[in-house]
Motif scaffolding. Structure first.
Motif, PDB file in Angstrom:
ATOM      1  N   ARG A 144       0.817  -1.213   0.000  1.00 29.86           N
ATOM      2  CA  ARG A 144       0.000   0.000   0.000  1.00 29.86           C
ATOM      3  C   ARG A 144       0.852   1.265   0.000  1.00 29.86           C
ATOM      4  O   ARG A 144       0.428   2.306  -0.522  1.00 29.86           O
ATOM      5  CB  ARG A 144      -0.913   0.017   1.232  1.00 29.86           C
ATOM      6  N   ARG A 145       2.022   1.192   0.618  1.00 28.02           N
ATOM      7  CA  ARG A 145       2.854   2.387   0.813  1.00 28.02           C
ATOM      8  C   ARG A 145       4.281   2.117   0.331  1.00 28.02           C
ATOM      9  O   ARG A 145       5.164   1.797   1.122  1.00 28.02           O
ATOM     10  CB  ARG A 145       2.840   2.795   2.283  1.00 28.02           C
ATOM     11  N   PRO A 146       4.507   2.263  -0.961  1.00 29.93           N
ATOM     12  CA  PRO A 146       5.817   1.909  -1.526  1.00 29.93           C
ATOM     13  C   PRO A 146       6.975   2.754  -1.029  1.00 29.93           C
ATOM     14  O   PRO A 146       8.128   2.337  -1.128  1.00 29.93           O
ATOM     15  CB  PRO A 146       5.593   2.095  -3.034  1.00 29.93           C
ATOM     16  N   GLN A 147       6.693   3.959  -0.478  1.00 31.48           N
ATOM     17  CA  GLN A 147       7.775   4.815   0.001  1.00 31.48           C
ATOM     18  C   GLN A 147       8.091   4.604   1.486  1.00 31.48           C
ATOM     19  O   GLN A 147       9.078   5.137   1.983  1.00 31.48           O
ATOM     20  CB  GLN A 147       7.404   6.289  -0.221  1.00 31.48           C
ATOM     21  N   ALA A 148       7.246   3.846   2.196  1.00 32.17           N
ATOM     22  CA  ALA A 148       7.429   3.686   3.636  1.00 32.17           C
ATOM     23  C   ALA A 148       8.505   2.648   3.945  1.00 32.17           C
ATOM     24  O   ALA A 148       8.813   1.768   3.134  1.00 32.17           O
ATOM     25  CB  ALA A 148       6.112   3.287   4.295  1.00 32.17           C
ATOM     26  N   SER A 149       9.068   2.767   5.135  1.00 30.83           N
ATOM     27  CA  SER A 149      10.010   1.772   5.655  1.00 30.83           C
ATOM     28  C   SER A 149       9.245   0.881   6.631  1.00 30.83           C
ATOM     29  O   SER A 149       8.789   1.347   7.675  1.00 30.83           O
ATOM     30  CB  SER A 149      11.175   2.473   6.360  1.00 30.83           C
ATOM     31  N   LEU A 150       9.097  -0.405   6.283  1.00 30.03           N
ATOM     32  CA  LEU A 150       8.277  -1.333   7.052  1.00 30.03           C
ATOM     33  C   LEU A 150       9.148  -2.370   7.744  1.00 30.03           C
ATOM     34  O   LEU A 150      10.026  -2.963   7.122  1.00 30.03           O
ATOM     35  CB  LEU A 150       7.284  -2.065   6.146  1.00 30.03           C
ATOM     36  N   THR A 151       8.899  -2.575   9.041  1.00 29.24           N
ATOM     37  CA  THR A 151       9.645  -3.553   9.825  1.00 29.24           C
ATOM     38  C   THR A 151       8.675  -4.386  10.645  1.00 29.24           C
ATOM     39  O   THR A 151       7.687  -3.868  11.173  1.00 29.24           O
ATOM     40  CB  THR A 151      10.635  -2.859  10.781  1.00 29.24           C
TER      41      THR A 151
END
Length: 252
Positions: A144-151
């Motif tokens: 959904r959020r290609p620019q976010a940093s997901l951990t």
């Protein structure tokens, strides 16, 4: 551990009662009545020592189930494999009091709707799922959020490994949009994240709140699906499930 100890105590009391009945009245209890008696004693002890109500039927039925399974004469390897599987799945649940229970896609959509749009590439929105299970939330948000940093961080080895493999399969791992850490979230520094998402248990919420207040930066957001924090009124309450479960949020 308390349930196991109480079941062991119930077994000991049952054996003593069997010996007393045999010695005083010549009555010999068959295996099935013995297991029913043990289950009844275990349930009573569990109630007396304050185990949750849902433990009572488990404690009552466990000896009968053990007797029936023993009658099947299954290979011991099956039990070893089952033990290893559940150990890798639940790991230290007995310590953390946080069982494996996944959130749903409706919850992930609700979280996405609450968050600001992605920041600039050089300052992406940093989101972490503590107790990330099999990685559903993190991978959904990565899409959904290609620019976010997901951990995602998970303490149990099996869900963590599956998460890593799913991320690689979807092209989101190894330098991609999502990463998964094997470890205990209590050892993280929450200051590194803009959004902390949790689906834990009531037993963990007070410690989570204390950690969030001590470490999260002003303007960051703590989200908890289904479980509120006692004594801390949420800033956000969203119905995130058709079953009425609430997504709570606190702005730090």
């Amino acid at each position: 551990m308390r349930a196991l100890l109480l079941q062991a105590a119930a077994l000991l009391l049952t054996l003593l009662l069997r010996q007393a009945l045999h010695g005083l009245a010549g009555i010999v209890l068959a295996p099935l009545p013995m297991t029913l008696l043990q289950g009844l004693i275990a349930a009573l002890l569990s109630h007396r020592f304050g185990l949750a109500r849902w433990w009572l039927p488990i404690q009552f039925l466990f000896p009968v189930a053990a007797l029936l399974v023993n009658a099947l004469h299954l290979p011991p390897l099956i039990f070893l494999a089952g033990f290893v599987f559940f150990l890798l799945l639940f790991w230290s649940t007995f310590r953390t009091q946080v069982p494996y229970y996944p959130s749903r896609a409706s919850t992930w959509r609700a979280v996405d709707a609450l968050l600001p749009r992605d920041g600039a590439p050089e300052a992406p929105l940093r989101i972490i799922d503590i107790g990330s299970g099999f990685g559903g939330f993190v991978l959904s948000m990565a899409g959904r959020r290609p620019q976010a940093s997901l951990t995602g961080i998970e303490i149990a080895p099996l869900p963590w490994l599956v998460s890593r493999l799913r991320a690689l399969f979807h092209g989101a791992g190894e330098g991609g949009r999502a990463r998964f850490i094997l470890g205990d979230y209590t050892r993280l520094d929450f200051a590194e994240y803009d959004v902390v998402f949790a689906y834990l248990s009531p037993a963990a919420m007070t410690a989570l709140w204390n950690k969030a207040r001590a470490e999260m930066r002003p303007g960051s957001l703590l989200l908890s699906y289904e479980f509120p924090i006692e004594g801390a009124a949420p800033d956000i309450e969203v119905n995130a499930s058709n079953k009425g479960a609430i997504l709570y949020g606190w702005r730090i």
